[in-house]
Motif scaffolding. Sequence first.
Motif, PDB file in Angstrom:
ATOM      1  N   VAL A   1       0.834  -1.201   0.000  1.00 14.60           N
ATOM      2  CA  VAL A   1       0.000   0.000   0.000  1.00 14.60           C
ATOM      3  C   VAL A   1       0.868   1.250   0.000  1.00 14.60           C
ATOM      4  CG1 VAL A   1      -1.691   1.335   1.315  1.00 14.60           C
ATOM      5  CG2 VAL A   1      -1.962  -1.148   1.093  1.00 14.60           C
ATOM      6  N   ASN A   2       1.931   1.237   0.780  1.00 14.29           N
ATOM      7  CA  ASN A   2       2.834   2.386   0.808  1.00 14.29           C
ATOM      8  C   ASN A   2       3.469   2.641  -0.558  1.00 14.29           C
ATOM      9  OD1 ASN A   2       2.506   3.259   3.456  1.00 14.29           O
ATOM     10  ND2 ASN A   2       4.165   1.994   4.260  1.00 14.29           N
ATOM     11  N   GLN A   3       3.835   1.579  -1.229  1.00 13.15           N
ATOM     12  CA  GLN A   3       4.459   1.725  -2.552  1.00 13.15           C
ATOM     13  C   GLN A   3       3.509   2.345  -3.565  1.00 13.15           C
ATOM     14  OE1 GLN A   3       5.825  -2.227  -3.491  1.00 13.15           O
ATOM     15  NE2 GLN A   3       7.548  -2.131  -2.052  1.00 13.15           N
ATOM     16  N   SER A   4       2.206   2.181  -3.343  1.00  8.06           N
ATOM     17  CA  SER A   4       1.221   2.742  -4.269  1.00  8.06           C
ATOM     18  C   SER A   4       0.979   4.227  -4.036  1.00  8.06           C
ATOM     19  CB  SER A   4      -0.109   1.997  -4.117  1.00  8.06           C
ATOM     20  OG  SER A   4      -0.771   2.388  -2.919  1.00  8.06           O
ATOM     21  N   ASN A   5       1.481   4.722  -2.894  1.00  7.50           N
ATOM     22  CA  ASN A   5       1.257   6.120  -2.495  1.00  7.50           C
ATOM     23  C   ASN A   5      -0.214   6.429  -2.250  1.00  7.50           C
ATOM     24  OD1 ASN A   5       4.007   7.009  -2.574  1.00  7.50           O
ATOM     25  ND2 ASN A   5       3.891   7.015  -4.807  1.00  7.50           N
ATOM     26  N   ALA A   6      -1.011   5.412  -1.995  1.00  2.40           N
ATOM     27  CA  ALA A   6      -2.416   5.630  -1.652  1.00  2.40           C
ATOM     28  C   ALA A   6      -2.500   6.339  -0.297  1.00  2.40           C
ATOM     29  CB  ALA A   6      -3.160   4.302  -1.593  1.00  2.40           C
ATOM     30  N   PRO A   7      -3.497   7.187  -0.101  1.00  7.67           N
ATOM     31  CA  PRO A   7      -3.644   7.923   1.166  1.00  7.67           C
ATOM     32  C   PRO A   7      -4.211   7.032   2.267  1.00  7.67           C
ATOM     33  CG  PRO A   7      -5.450   8.469  -0.288  1.00  7.67           C
ATOM     34  CD  PRO A   7      -4.546   7.560  -1.073  1.00  7.67           C
ATOM     35  N   VAL A   8      -3.349   6.211   2.852  1.00  6.50           N
ATOM     36  CA  VAL A   8      -3.789   5.216   3.832  1.00  6.50           C
ATOM     37  C   VAL A   8      -2.872   5.253   5.046  1.00  6.50           C
ATOM     38  CG1 VAL A   8      -4.212   2.766   4.288  1.00  6.50           C
ATOM     39  CG2 VAL A   8      -4.678   3.711   2.006  1.00  6.50           C
ATOM     40  N   ASP A   9      -3.480   5.207   6.220  1.00  3.56           N
ATOM     41  CA  ASP A   9      -2.748   5.075   7.478  1.00  3.56           C
ATOM     42  C   ASP A   9      -3.169   3.783   8.170  1.00  3.56           C
ATOM     43  OD1 ASP A   9      -1.383   7.606   7.381  1.00  3.56           O
ATOM     44  OD2 ASP A   9      -3.300   8.564   7.877  1.00  3.56           O
ATOM     45  N   PHE A  10      -2.229   3.150   8.848  1.00  9.45           N
ATOM     46  CA  PHE A  10      -2.488   1.915   9.589  1.00  9.45           C
ATOM     47  C   PHE A  10      -2.251   2.147  11.075  1.00  9.45           C
ATOM     48  CE2 PHE A  10      -1.403   0.530   5.329  1.00  9.45           C
ATOM     49  CZ  PHE A  10      -2.281  -0.513   5.085  1.00  9.45           C
ATOM     50  N   VAL A  11      -3.150   1.623  11.891  1.00  7.57           N
ATOM     51  CA  VAL A  11      -2.990   1.651  13.344  1.00  7.57           C
ATOM     52  C   VAL A  11      -2.984   0.213  13.838  1.00  7.57           C
ATOM     53  CG1 VAL A  11      -3.973   2.371  15.555  1.00  7.57           C
ATOM     54  CG2 VAL A  11      -4.114   3.887  13.572  1.00  7.57           C
ATOM     55  N   LEU A  12      -1.963  -0.157  14.594  1.00 14.10           N
ATOM     56  CA  LEU A  12      -1.821  -1.520  15.103  1.00 14.10           C
ATOM     57  C   LEU A  12      -2.133  -1.524  16.595  1.00 14.10           C
ATOM     58  CD1 LEU A  12       1.618  -2.437  13.445  1.00 14.10           C
ATOM     59  CD2 LEU A  12      -0.657  -2.347  12.388  1.00 14.10           C
ATOM     60  N   LEU A  13      -3.203  -2.196  16.986  1.00 11.05           N
ATOM     61  CA  LEU A  13      -3.585  -2.322  18.393  1.00 11.05           C
ATOM     62  C   LEU A  13      -3.204  -3.718  18.849  1.00 11.05           C
ATOM     63  CD1 LEU A  13      -7.163  -0.713  18.194  1.00 11.05           C
ATOM     64  CD2 LEU A  13      -4.977   0.417  18.703  1.00 11.05           C
ATOM     65  N   CYS A  14      -1.968  -3.867  19.236  1.00  6.27           N
ATOM     66  CA  CYS A  14      -1.430  -5.206  19.490  1.00  6.27           C
ATOM     67  C   CYS A  14      -0.151  -5.093  20.310  1.00  6.27           C
ATOM     68  CB  CYS A  14      -1.142  -5.889  18.153  1.00  6.27           C
ATOM     69  SG  CYS A  14      -0.371  -7.512  18.286  1.00  6.27           S
ATOM     70  N   SER A  15       0.001  -5.949  21.317  1.00  5.82           N
ATOM     71  CA  SER A  15       1.192  -5.919  22.163  1.00  5.82           C
ATOM     72  C   SER A  15       2.312  -6.819  21.659  1.00  5.82           C
ATOM     73  CB  SER A  15       0.816  -6.334  23.591  1.00  5.82           C
ATOM     74  OG  SER A  15       0.274  -7.652  23.600  1.00  5.82           O
ATOM     75  N   ASP A  16       2.062  -7.580  20.616  1.00  4.04           N
ATOM     76  CA  ASP A  16       3.048  -8.534  20.118  1.00  4.04           C
ATOM     77  C   ASP A  16       4.255  -7.805  19.522  1.00  4.04           C
ATOM     78  OD1 ASP A  16       4.347 -10.545  18.224  1.00  4.04           O
ATOM     79  OD2 ASP A  16       2.743 -11.778  19.096  1.00  4.04           O
ATOM     80  N   ARG A  17       5.449  -8.267  19.891  1.00  2.00           N
ATOM     81  CA  ARG A  17       6.676  -7.597  19.445  1.00  2.00           C
ATOM     82  C   ARG A  17       6.902  -7.723  17.941  1.00  2.00           C
ATOM     83  NH1 ARG A  17       7.549  -4.036  23.060  1.00  2.00           N
ATOM     84  NH2 ARG A  17       9.550  -3.661  22.014  1.00  2.00           N
ATOM     85  N   ARG A  18       6.175  -8.615  17.300  1.00  4.03           N
ATOM     86  CA  ARG A  18       6.303  -8.746  15.851  1.00  4.03           C
ATOM     87  C   ARG A  18       5.782  -7.507  15.120  1.00  4.03           C
ATOM     88  NH1 ARG A  18       3.739 -14.691  15.297  1.00  4.03           N
ATOM     89  NH2 ARG A  18       2.652 -13.913  17.158  1.00  4.03           N
ATOM     90  N   CYS A  19       5.115  -6.639  15.846  1.00  6.73           N
ATOM     91  CA  CYS A  19       4.662  -5.379  15.252  1.00  6.73           C
ATOM     92  C   CYS A  19       5.796  -4.371  15.092  1.00  6.73           C
ATOM     93  CB  CYS A  19       3.569  -4.752  16.111  1.00  6.73           C
ATOM     94  SG  CYS A  19       1.984  -5.603  16.033  1.00  6.73           S
ATOM     95  N   GLU A  20       6.927  -4.605  15.761  1.00  5.38           N
ATOM     96  CA  GLU A  20       8.014  -3.620  15.745  1.00  5.38           C
ATOM     97  C   GLU A  20       8.482  -3.284  14.341  1.00  5.38           C
ATOM     98  OE1 GLU A  20      11.157  -4.948  18.262  1.00  5.38           O
ATOM     99  OE2 GLU A  20      10.264  -4.058  20.066  1.00  5.38           O
ATOM    100  N   SER A  21       8.729  -4.303  13.533  1.00  2.00           N
ATOM    101  CA  SER A  21       9.241  -4.054  12.185  1.00  2.00           C
ATOM    102  C   SER A  21       8.187  -3.367  11.326  1.00  2.00           C
ATOM    103  CB  SER A  21       9.686  -5.364  11.524  1.00  2.00           C
ATOM    104  OG  SER A  21       8.593  -6.277  11.420  1.00  2.00           O
ATOM    105  N   ILE A  22       6.925  -3.695  11.557  1.00  7.74           N
ATOM    106  CA  ILE A  22       5.845  -3.063  10.787  1.00  7.74           C
ATOM    107  C   ILE A  22       5.711  -1.599  11.191  1.00  7.74           C
ATOM    108  CG2 ILE A  22       3.407  -3.226  10.119  1.00  7.74           C
ATOM    109  CD1 ILE A  22       3.484  -6.149  11.101  1.00  7.74           C
ATOM    110  N   ALA A  23       5.853  -1.342  12.483  1.00  9.50           N
ATOM    111  CA  ALA A  23       5.720   0.024  12.993  1.00  9.50           C
ATOM    112  C   ALA A  23       6.812   0.953  12.484  1.00  9.50           C
ATOM    113  CB  ALA A  23       5.719   0.012  14.515  1.00  9.50           C
ATOM    114  N   SER A  24       7.912   0.379  12.019  1.00  9.98           N
ATOM    115  CA  SER A  24       9.002   1.200  11.493  1.00  9.98           C
ATOM    116  C   SER A  24       8.716   1.704  10.076  1.00  9.98           C
ATOM    117  CB  SER A  24      10.310   0.405  11.494  1.00  9.98           C
ATOM    118  OG  SER A  24      10.260  -0.661  10.543  1.00  9.98           O
TER     119      SER A  24
END
Length: 237
Positions: free
Chosen positions: A93-116
């Motif tokens: 989605v980011n590569q498409s430059n579409a106007p989109v934001d993501f919010v992750l409601l999750c305590s799992d550490r696997r979100c770290e790389s996505i959050a970057s």
Amino acid sequence: MASFHHAPSRFDEMVPYKRHLRYLDHAIVMASNQVEHIEQWVGQGKVSVVPHGVDVDYWQPAADRVVGERLKCVFAGLHMRDFETLEAVVKCVNQSNAPVDFVLLCSDRRCESIASLPNVTWRPRTSDEDFRYEIQSSDALVLPLNDSTAVNSVLEAMACGLAVITTAGGVSDYLRPSFSLQFQRGDSAAMAETVICLAEDRELLARMQIAAREEAQNLSWTSVARRIREVYTQFGG
């Protein structure tokens, strides 16, 4: 009588000792993909599907929901979540430059790389009120899964009037084409394409949001409790 929520792929791990299940008169499961597996232990014809419910009074669309220029997609929970596919969706989605934001409601550490990644906010800890606010203020739920039966995050999102983008599985029992799009496990490209489509077609998004709320009202706890009582009356002895 007993109720089971675990997906077949996790049932043996979560319930390693099953001998006592043969003494059940009947069992209730949350989704149709559980029936065959549970019947192995309880007996054929002794399993009923009763959907999980949702509190449609607590989980409801925000009265002041604002249609923003950017599509807000929320990911919630950690059980059986497919983090690898989620990361691929965000990147696409980011590569498409579409106007989109993501919010992750999750305590799992696997979100770290996505959050970057750009356009991603990670909230590993939230109060109940903040969690509900994030759902209510979102446009769509993006939830890649490894397996599923009932999924509380899906039900809560539906009740709040969100379009649902997820992985086909047991949760499919709860979804309709009018407000959801479901894909095979790992199909990040199709999920990303759907997110981009909703960012561009707000009329379609609005229709899906209305349909999601309408379907959720059919899953109110009042309705589900009535169905559970019917099963107990019929099979409870």
